[in-house]
Design a protein around this motif. Structure first.
Motif, PDB file in Angstrom:
ATOM      1  N   PHE A  82       0.810  -1.211   0.000  1.00 11.70           N
ATOM      2  CA  PHE A  82       0.000   0.000   0.000  1.00 11.70           C
ATOM      3  C   PHE A  82       0.847   1.265   0.000  1.00 11.70           C
ATOM      4  O   PHE A  82       0.344   2.368   0.238  1.00 11.70           O
ATOM      5  CB  PHE A  82      -0.933  -0.002   1.215  1.00 11.70           C
ATOM      6  CG  PHE A  82      -2.030  -1.020   1.131  1.00 11.70           C
ATOM      7  CD1 PHE A  82      -2.984  -0.958   0.133  1.00 11.70           C
ATOM      8  CD2 PHE A  82      -2.096  -2.064   2.042  1.00 11.70           C
ATOM      9  CE1 PHE A  82      -3.989  -1.901   0.049  1.00 11.70           C
ATOM     10  CE2 PHE A  82      -3.097  -3.013   1.969  1.00 11.70           C
ATOM     11  CZ  PHE A  82      -4.050  -2.933   0.969  1.00 11.70           C
ATOM     12  N   THR A 140       0.907   4.523  -9.021  1.00  6.39           N
ATOM     13  CA  THR A 140       0.513   3.540  -8.013  1.00  6.39           C
ATOM     14  C   THR A 140       1.402   2.301  -8.153  1.00  6.39           C
ATOM     15  O   THR A 140       2.487   2.246  -7.600  1.00  6.39           O
ATOM     16  CB  THR A 140      -0.969   3.174  -8.138  1.00  6.39           C
ATOM     17  OG1 THR A 140      -1.257   2.711  -9.460  1.00  6.39           O
ATOM     18  CG2 THR A 140      -1.848   4.368  -7.827  1.00  6.39           C
ATOM     19  N   TYR A 176      -4.829   2.420  -3.223  1.00  2.57           N
ATOM     20  CA  TYR A 176      -3.435   2.578  -3.648  1.00  2.57           C
ATOM     21  C   TYR A 176      -3.076   4.041  -3.921  1.00  2.57           C
ATOM     22  O   TYR A 176      -1.943   4.332  -4.308  1.00  2.57           O
ATOM     23  CB  TYR A 176      -3.180   1.741  -4.907  1.00  2.57           C
ATOM     24  CG  TYR A 176      -3.489   0.284  -4.694  1.00  2.57           C
ATOM     25  CD1 TYR A 176      -2.566  -0.559  -4.086  1.00  2.57           C
ATOM     26  CD2 TYR A 176      -4.721  -0.249  -5.055  1.00  2.57           C
ATOM     27  CE1 TYR A 176      -2.854  -1.896  -3.863  1.00  2.57           C
ATOM     28  CE2 TYR A 176      -5.019  -1.585  -4.836  1.00  2.57           C
ATOM     29  CZ  TYR A 176      -4.085  -2.398  -4.239  1.00  2.57           C
ATOM     30  OH  TYR A 176      -4.374  -3.720  -4.013  1.00  2.57           O
ATOM     31  N   THR A 208      -9.384   0.534  -6.544  1.00  2.00           N
ATOM     32  CA  THR A 208      -8.006   1.030  -6.704  1.00  2.00           C
ATOM     33  C   THR A 208      -7.739   2.251  -5.830  1.00  2.00           C
ATOM     34  O   THR A 208      -6.602   2.722  -5.766  1.00  2.00           O
ATOM     35  CB  THR A 208      -7.723   1.384  -8.175  1.00  2.00           C
ATOM     36  OG1 THR A 208      -8.711   2.320  -8.640  1.00  2.00           O
ATOM     37  CG2 THR A 208      -7.762   0.147  -9.055  1.00  2.00           C
TER      38      THR A 208
END
Length: 667
Positions: free
Chosen positions: A259, A448, A499, A496
Motif C-alpha cells: 500500500f 501507483t 493505492y 483502486t
C-alpha cells in the motif's frame, strides 16, 4: 503345523485378500466376507468388511444393519466405530455419526480419517469451533499419511506434475482432507496457478479457521494476486492471534509495503531483525523494501547479510544482481557456482543462481556464457509454469472478431465517467516504468503500481476460473448493458482507491498485460487514457528473457513463446488502432530516448495535462518503484541499453523466427 494353525493362517490370508479389494471392488470384498463368515460366523473383521463393502456399494442402510450390532459387540474397536460413523453420515444422521466418530478418535487419537470425518459432521451441524478443532487434529495426524509424504517428496524434488496428480487423485477420493488441500495449494502456486491455490486455501479456512499455516499461505497468495485488502485482513487475524510472532509481523510489513507504506514496512523489518538478527529470509525481504524505497546501498548490505547467513539462498544473489548497482566480485561469482554443485540446491535456488550468473557473465562481456546461464534459468522456470501460446493467440483472434466499429458504436454512452485512470500497457521491459515515472512526476498524477483489478474483473466475467476463460469472458462482456458497464467502471475506481495515497486527480495503472483487455477498458472506463509503450521486439524479448519475474509473465521463459506473444500483442494493438483511431497513444521507447522533450510534451497533451518541467527531471522523483527497472528510472535518460541485445543475437534465432515480419514491422 497343527490344523488350528493352518485354519488361522487361511483365515488371515482370506481377510487380507478381502481388505485389499475393498476400496476398488466392494462387491468382490462382500462376497469374500460372506464366504469367510460361512466358515467362521463370528469373525469381527469379516463382519466389518461386509459392512464397509455395503457402504461403498451405496447400500448405507444395509451397512448400518451390519455395523451397529458389531459396534455394540466391539466397543473398543476404533475402526468399527469409524466405519459406523461414516455410514451414519451417509444416511444423513449427523448427530449419531458424530457420536460414533468421537468414539473412534477417543480410541485411536492418531486416526486422521476419523478426525476428518468428524470435522465434516460438526461442520454440517454448524459447530464451527468443534469442526475447527477436529480438522486441526486431522492436520496433525496427516503428517504420517503416506500419500501426502509421497506428494511432498515429489514436490521437493521438483516433480511438480507428479505431486499435483497424486494430490488431485487423493482429493477426488477424500475431498475434504484439508491437509491435502493445503499441500495442493502450494503445488498450484509453484505452477503459477495462484487463483487455484487461493480457492483451495479458502476452502481449508472455511472448515478450519484455526489452520494458521493455511491462513499464512492464503495471505501470501492474496498478496501475489494483488488482493491486498483481503491479504491484510488475513494478516491482521494472524497478528491478533499472536502479535509477537515474527512471521506474522513480516507478513504485515509486506502488506504495508503493497500500500506504499514503505517507511512503516522498513521499521517493522528492522524491529524483527533486532530480535532475530540471524533470519536470512527477513534480511531478504528487508532488502526488497529498501530497494523499493530507493535506498539501494542499504539494500545491497541487506542482501549481502542474507547471503552470509544462507549462502545457498539463490534469490538473494538474484536480487543483488537485479539492483544493477555494481558487478559481482570474483568471490561472489565463485560462491554462486559452488552452490550449483551442491546436490541439496533446490530448483528455486538453482534458477535464481543461473539468472544471477547470467548477469555476472554479461557484465564481464562473456556473452556466450551469460546466455547459457540465462537459458538454463529460463528452462528451469518454464518447467514450473502452465502456459499455452496457442490459447493466447486464440484469445487475440476472438477479441479481433468481437471488437468491431459496429460493436462499440452500439455501446456508446455506457461505463463510468471518471477521467482519473491512465493505463500504461505493453510488454515488460519495454520502457513502461520510465513512462510511468515521467507521468508520476507531474503534479496532477500519482503513480501507483501494476494493479490487477482489470484482470480480476475479466476473470469474474469469465466465470471466476483460475485462468481466464477467454470465450466465456468475451461473451459476457458483449452482453453487458450500460448500467452493468458503469457499475464495473465504478468498481474499478473504488477498488483502486486504496493505492492512491496522494490527493491527485489522475493516477497510473501500469499493468503491462492490460493490453489484452483494452476492449473491457473502453467499455467500462471510456474516459480513461491508454498509453501503449513499445520497444524493438528483439530488445524487449531478450530483456524479458533474461529477467526472472517474481510472478506472472509465463511466456518470457521461452524464446519462441516470447516472439509469438510479441506478435500477438502487435496484432491486437493494430486492430484497436484501426477500429478506434486515436484512442490509444503510442510511445516508442527509442524515440523517447532520442527526443525526450518532444515525446513527453506529446504524452502530456494526450493525457490533457499541461506541460511541467518536472516531468523531464523524473529521476529526481523519490516515489517508490517496484518493478525491475526501479534503479534505471532514478537516473537521467541513457542510451546504453538500447542495443544490448545485439551482443546475444547469435543465440536469439528462435525469437527472431517466431516474430516473423513483426521483427521489422513493429512500430
Amino acid at each position: 503345523m497343527s490344523a488350528i494353525d493352518h485354519r488361522f493362517r487361511a483365515l488371515t490370508a482370506a481377510l487380507d485378500q478381502a481388505f485389499q479389494v475393498l476400496d476398488h471392488n466392494p462387491a468382490l470384498a462382500e462376497r469374500r466376507a460372506r464366504e469367510i463368515l460361512k466358515s467362521a460366523p463370528n469373525t469381527p473383521q469379516a463382519t466389518l468388511i461386509l459392512g464397509a463393502a455395503r457402504r461403498r456399494s451405496g447400500d448405507a442402510a444395509g451397512a448400518r444393519a451390519v455395523l451397529a450390532p458389531l459396534a455394540k459387540a466391539q466397543p473398543n474397536a476404533a475402526s468399527v466405530h469409524y466405519e459406523l460413523g461414516v455410514t451414519l453420515a451417509a444416511l444423513g444422521k449427523a448427530d449419531k455419526a458424530g457420536e460414533a466418530l468421537r468414539r473412534a478418535t477417543a480410541l485411536k487419537p492418531d486416526m486422521q480419517e476419523a478426525w476428518r470425518a468428524l470435522g465434516d459432521q460438526l461442520f454440517l451441524l454448524g459447530d464451527a469451533a468443534g469442526a475447527d478443532a477436529a480438522y486441526l487434529e486431522h492436520v496433525r495426524c496427516s503428517a504420517k499419511d503416506p500419500i501426502l509424504i509421497q506428494a511432498a517428496r515429489a514436490a521437493h524434488d521438483g516433480r511438480i506434475d507428479v505431486a499435483r496428480r497424486l494430490l488431485q487423485e487423493h482429493l477426488r477420493r477424500v475431498p475434504t482432507q484439508i491437509a491435502a488441500m493445503r499441500l495442493l495449494a502450494d503445488v498450484e502456486s509453484r505452477l503459477g496457478r495462484d487463483a487455484d491455490a487461493e480457492t483451495l486455501l479458502a476452502g481449508c479456512l472455511e472448515r478450519a479457521p484455526g489452520f494458521l499455516d493455511a491462513r499464512r499461505s492464503r495471505a501470501v497468495i492474496l498478496q501475489r494476486l494483488q488482493k491486498h485488502e483481503e491479504a491484510l485482513a488475513e494478516i491482521q487475524i494472524l497478528v491478533a492471534r499472536d502479535p509477537h510472532d515474527a512471521g506474522h509481523r513480516v507478513l504485515l510489513a509486506s502488506a504495508l509495503g503493497a500500500f506504499g507504506e514503505d517507511d512503516r514496512a522498513v521499521e517493522i523489518y528492522e524491529g524483527v531483525l533486532r530480535e532475530h538478527p540471524d533470519q536470512s529470509d527477513v534480511w531478504l525481504h528487508y532488502g526488497i523494501a529498501l530497494k523499493t524505497a530507493g535506498r539501494a546501498n542499504d539494500a545491497v548490505a541487506a542482501y549481502n547479510r542474507c547471503i552470509a547467513l544462507s549462502p545457498g539462498l539463490g534469490e538473494a544473489y538474484w536480487r543483488l544482481a537485479d539492483l544493477k548497482t555494481a558487478p559481482f566480485s570474483a568471490d561472489q561469482e565463485a560462491a554462486m557456482r559452488s552452490q550449483l554443485t551442491n546436490s541439496e540446491c533446490s530448483i528455486e535456488d538453482r534458477l535464481h543462481l543461473q539468472f544471477g550468473l547470467g548477469r555476472a557473465r554479461e557484465e564481464a562481456r562473456d556473452y556466450a556464457a551469460a546466455f547459457d546461464h540465462y537459458a538454463e534459468g529460463a528452462k528451469l522456470r518454464r518447467g514450473q509454469l502452465d502456459y499455452s501460446a496457442e490459447k493466447n493467440t486464440a484469445h487475440v483472434q476472438r477479441s479481433i472478431d468481437l471488437f468491431t466499429p459496429a460493436f462499440f458504436a452500439q455501446r456508446r454512452g455506457g461505463g463510468a465517467d471518471s477521467i482519473a485512470p491512465i493505463f500504461v500497457v505493453g510488454l515488460p521491459r519495454s520502457g513502461s516504468t520510465l513512462v510511468e515515472q515521467i507521468l508520476a512526476s507531474h503534479s496532477a498524477v500519482e503513480g501507483t503500481r501494476e494493479l490487477t483489478e482489470i484482470a480480476a474483473i475479466a476473470r469474474t466475467l469469465g466465470g471466476n476460473s483460475a485462468t481466464l476463460d477467454s470465450a466465456a469472458y468475451l461473451a459476457r462482456l458483449a452482453a453487458l448493458n450500460g448500467a452493468e458497464r458503469a457499475a464495473l467502471g465504478d468498481r474499478y475506481i473504488e477498488r483502486t482507491r486504496r493505492y492512491r495515497a496522494l490527493d491527485r486527480t489522475r493516477f497510473i495503472d501500469k499493468m503491462p498485460n492490460n493490453f489484452q483487455h483494452i476492449g473491457l477498458i473502453e467499455m467500462i472506463l471510456p474516459q480513461a487514457r491508454i498509453i501503449d509503450v513499445r520497444r524493438h521486439p528483439m530488445a524487449t524479448g531478450f530483456a524479458a528473457f533474461k529477467q526472472h519475474f517474481s510472478r506472472g509473465q509465463a511466456y518470457t521463459y521461452d524464446l519462441t513463446e516470447l516472439g509469438l506473444f510479441y506478435r500477438d500483442y502487435v496484432t491486437l494493438m493494430r486492430h484497436f488502432d484501426t477500429i478506434l483511431p486515436g484512442r490509444i497513444h503510442r510511445v516508442i521507447y527509442e524515440d523517447l530516448i532520442d527526443d525526450t522533450e518532444t515525446q513527453v510534451r506529446r504524452l502530456l497533451e494526450y493525457c490533457h495535462l499541461p506541460f511541467e518541467a518536472t516531468c523531464l527531471r523524473f529521476h529526481e522523483n523519490e516515489r517508490a518503484v517496484r518493478t525491475a527497472s526501479s534503479e534505471q528510472v532514478r537516473r537521467p535518460i541513457f542510451r546504453e541499453g538500447l542495443d544490448q541485445w545485439r551482443h546475444f543475437e547469435p543465440w536469439l534465432g528462435p525469437l527472431a523466427d517466431a516474430l516473423g515480419e513483426t521483427r521489422t514491422n513493429w512500430r
